[in-house]
Design a protein around this motif. Structure first.
Motif, PDB file in Angstrom:
ATOM      1  N   THR A  83       0.807  -1.231   0.000  1.00  0.00           N
ATOM      2  CA  THR A  83       0.000   0.000   0.000  1.00  0.00           C
ATOM      3  C   THR A  83       0.839   1.279   0.000  1.00  0.00           C
ATOM      4  N   PHE A  84       1.946   1.279   0.734  1.00  0.00           N
ATOM      5  CA  PHE A  84       2.728   2.503   0.917  1.00  0.00           C
ATOM      6  C   PHE A  84       4.119   2.387   0.289  1.00  0.00           C
ATOM      7  N   ASP A  85       4.669   3.537  -0.074  1.00  0.00           N
ATOM      8  CA  ASP A  85       6.056   3.585  -0.524  1.00  0.00           C
ATOM      9  C   ASP A  85       6.990   3.275   0.641  1.00  0.00           C
ATOM     10  N   LYS A  86       8.232   2.985   0.318  1.00  0.00           N
ATOM     11  CA  LYS A  86       9.234   2.591   1.326  1.00  0.00           C
ATOM     12  C   LYS A  86       9.214   3.518   2.535  1.00  0.00           C
ATOM     13  N   SER A  87       8.978   2.920   3.737  1.00  0.00           N
ATOM     14  CA  SER A  87       8.911   3.715   4.956  1.00  0.00           C
ATOM     15  C   SER A  87       9.467   2.928   6.139  1.00  0.00           C
ATOM     16  N   LEU A  88      10.621   3.345   6.626  1.00  0.00           N
ATOM     17  CA  LEU A  88      11.235   2.741   7.801  1.00  0.00           C
ATOM     18  C   LEU A  88      10.341   2.949   9.018  1.00  0.00           C
TER      19      LEU A  88
END
Length: 452
Positions: free
Chosen positions: A195-200
């Motif tokens: 669902t989301f772009d790369k997110s630490l």
């Protein structure tokens, strides 16, 4: 309220479960534990492919730092298994309830104090500057660290329920907690990566939140609906019981602190001296061999069996149980050899799905480390169960003192990199593998002399 005490008891036949044999407890533990392993492997694959190696390495370093929050358990978790099992053997229900209440209330108080300290410290200290964090990730890392540390405090406080379950002969239920938490974590990670772009930040916060909530909910359900005999309360808090717990717990606390220093600092040393991307290699190789730790964790019921046998002065049971536990260690070595031979194929082609850069030498070193840890676990459970942990404390203190300088020396001075850090840990934990069995042998010999 749809579930009351009677309905839940009838549903899971709780009274029968409390009389489970050791073999059935281990079987049920495996029934829940091996799916946990699959959940973990799938989660790591998704995260590794979702984040780049640098972000993944920082995430693992972050989790290593958060493991320091386990200090707030003060060794109570280990002491409770021995103390509760002993009080149950002596049919002292009030003492059992006081042990649980006192430990849970005091650890919760320490946890709240630590939360306050973290919030104050974060205002004055930029943790991202201390850790080898890329400039563009510093703000995100700092914010994530605070959330993860606070959620870790909640998690480790709630996990006291696991000690209670092991002590009352429901060791398999601690694996049920892990089953729900790791399963939920996998589902959330799958959703986030699609669902989301790369997110630490999203990956880090979701895992910590789930690992905190699940044991908390399971503890509430157990005490409220399943067995109110053990339900904690402020009126059962007792300073004399606290002193009794602490009399043994301070040793467990130091052992736990030493263990955390040994294993959590490896990722930090690699991150600092080699780089975040190398943390990824170390972590994946380490997790690959975690199947052995999972396998031997099924034998947690042995701990309470040792404690009850010792409390009841059933020294024949004590000796026979140790023999059975040693037999369980036999498959570890051939399994490790096969895991080394097929390691790169399994990791790169079947698990992660891409080249990880993990070498045959690193796999061999990890195998040796896990064989030693598996051997150590057998005698740790025995010595913990009989309440004789001085030798564990002494050897772990020595290991903690030498581990960091040895790891840095091998990694940096001898230019062995990640392999060097692993070798430093191997040398450190090998000390107990010699002296632990010797101490167990002396104890059993003394018990036999006492009988004759």
């Amino acid at each position: 309220v749809f579930f009351n005490h009677l309905m839940l008891e009838k549903l899971i036949k709780y009274k029968n479960l409390k009389n489970l044999t050791l073999r059935k407890n281990i079987f049920l533990s495996g029934l829940f534990r091996f799916p946990v392993l699959i959940f973990e492997f799938l989660s790591i694959r998704l995260i590794f492919l979702y984040l780049d190696e640098t972000n993944y390495g920082l995430l693992i370093t972050l989790y290593a730092i958060s493991s320091w929050m386990s200090f707030i358990k003060l060794g109570f978790n280990s002491t409770l298994i021995t103390k509760i099992a002993s009080s149950i053997e002596k049919r002292n229900k009030r003492k059992t309830k006081s042990l649980i209440s006192t430990a849970l209330i005091f650890v919760s108080f320490v946890s709240f104090c630590m939360m306050f300290i973290i919030l104050i410290t974060n205002y004055f200290v930029n943790f991202a500057d201390i850790i080898n964090t890329p400039e563009f990730l510093k703000n995100e890392f700092d914010l994530l660290l605070v959330f993860v540390l606070i959620l870790s405090l909640i998690q480790y406080t709630a996990e006291i329920i696991k000690s209670v379950l092991i002590a009352i002969n429901l060791a398999f239920a601690q694996n049920l907690i892990d089953f729900f938490s790791r399963g939920a974590n996998l589902l959330v990670i799958f959703y986030l990566t699609k669902t989301f772009d790369k997110s630490l930040f999203l990956i880090g916060i979701s895992r910590s939140l789930i690992l905190a909530i699940v044991p908390l909910l399971m503890g509430l359900i157990f005490f409220q609906f399943i067995d109110k005999d053990y339900k904690p309360g402020f009126r059962y808090f007792n300073f004399s019981v606290l002193a009794d717990i602490w009399q043994l717990s301070w040793k467990f606390f130091l052992i736990q602190a030493c263990s955390t220093i040994i294993f959590s600092t490896d990722s930090i040393i690699i991150n600092q001296f080699i780089g975040p991307s190398s943390v990824a290699k170390y972590d994946i190789a380490s997790r690959y061999f975690r199947i052995l730790a999972i396998f031997l964790s099924l034998f947690a019921p042995f701990w309470s069996t040792f404690a009850r046998a010792n409390a009841g002065k059933d020294y024949k049971l004590l000796k026979n149980t140790l023999k059975k536990f040693l037999i369980s260690f036999i498959p570890v070595i051939p399994i490790c050899l096969l895991m080394i031979i097929f390691g790169k194929i399994i990791i790169n082609d079947f698990w992660i799905g891409k080249e990880t850069g993990i070498t045959f030498l690193l796999l061999s070193a990890m195998a040796i480390l896990n064989i030693i840890q598996s051997w150590n676990r057998v005698f740790n459970y025995f010595l913990n169960g009989v309440g004789s942990i001085n030798i564990t404390l002494i050897t772990m203190l020595i290991a903690a003192i030498i581990n960091i300088p040895l790891s840095i020396f091998f990694a940096k001075n001898l230019n062995l990199g990640v392999l060097g850090v692993t070798l430093g840990t191997i040398v450190s934990v090998s000390i107990f593998s010699i002296f632990g069995p010797l101490k167990a042998s002396i104890i059993l010999r003394n018990k036999n002399e006492h009988l004759t």
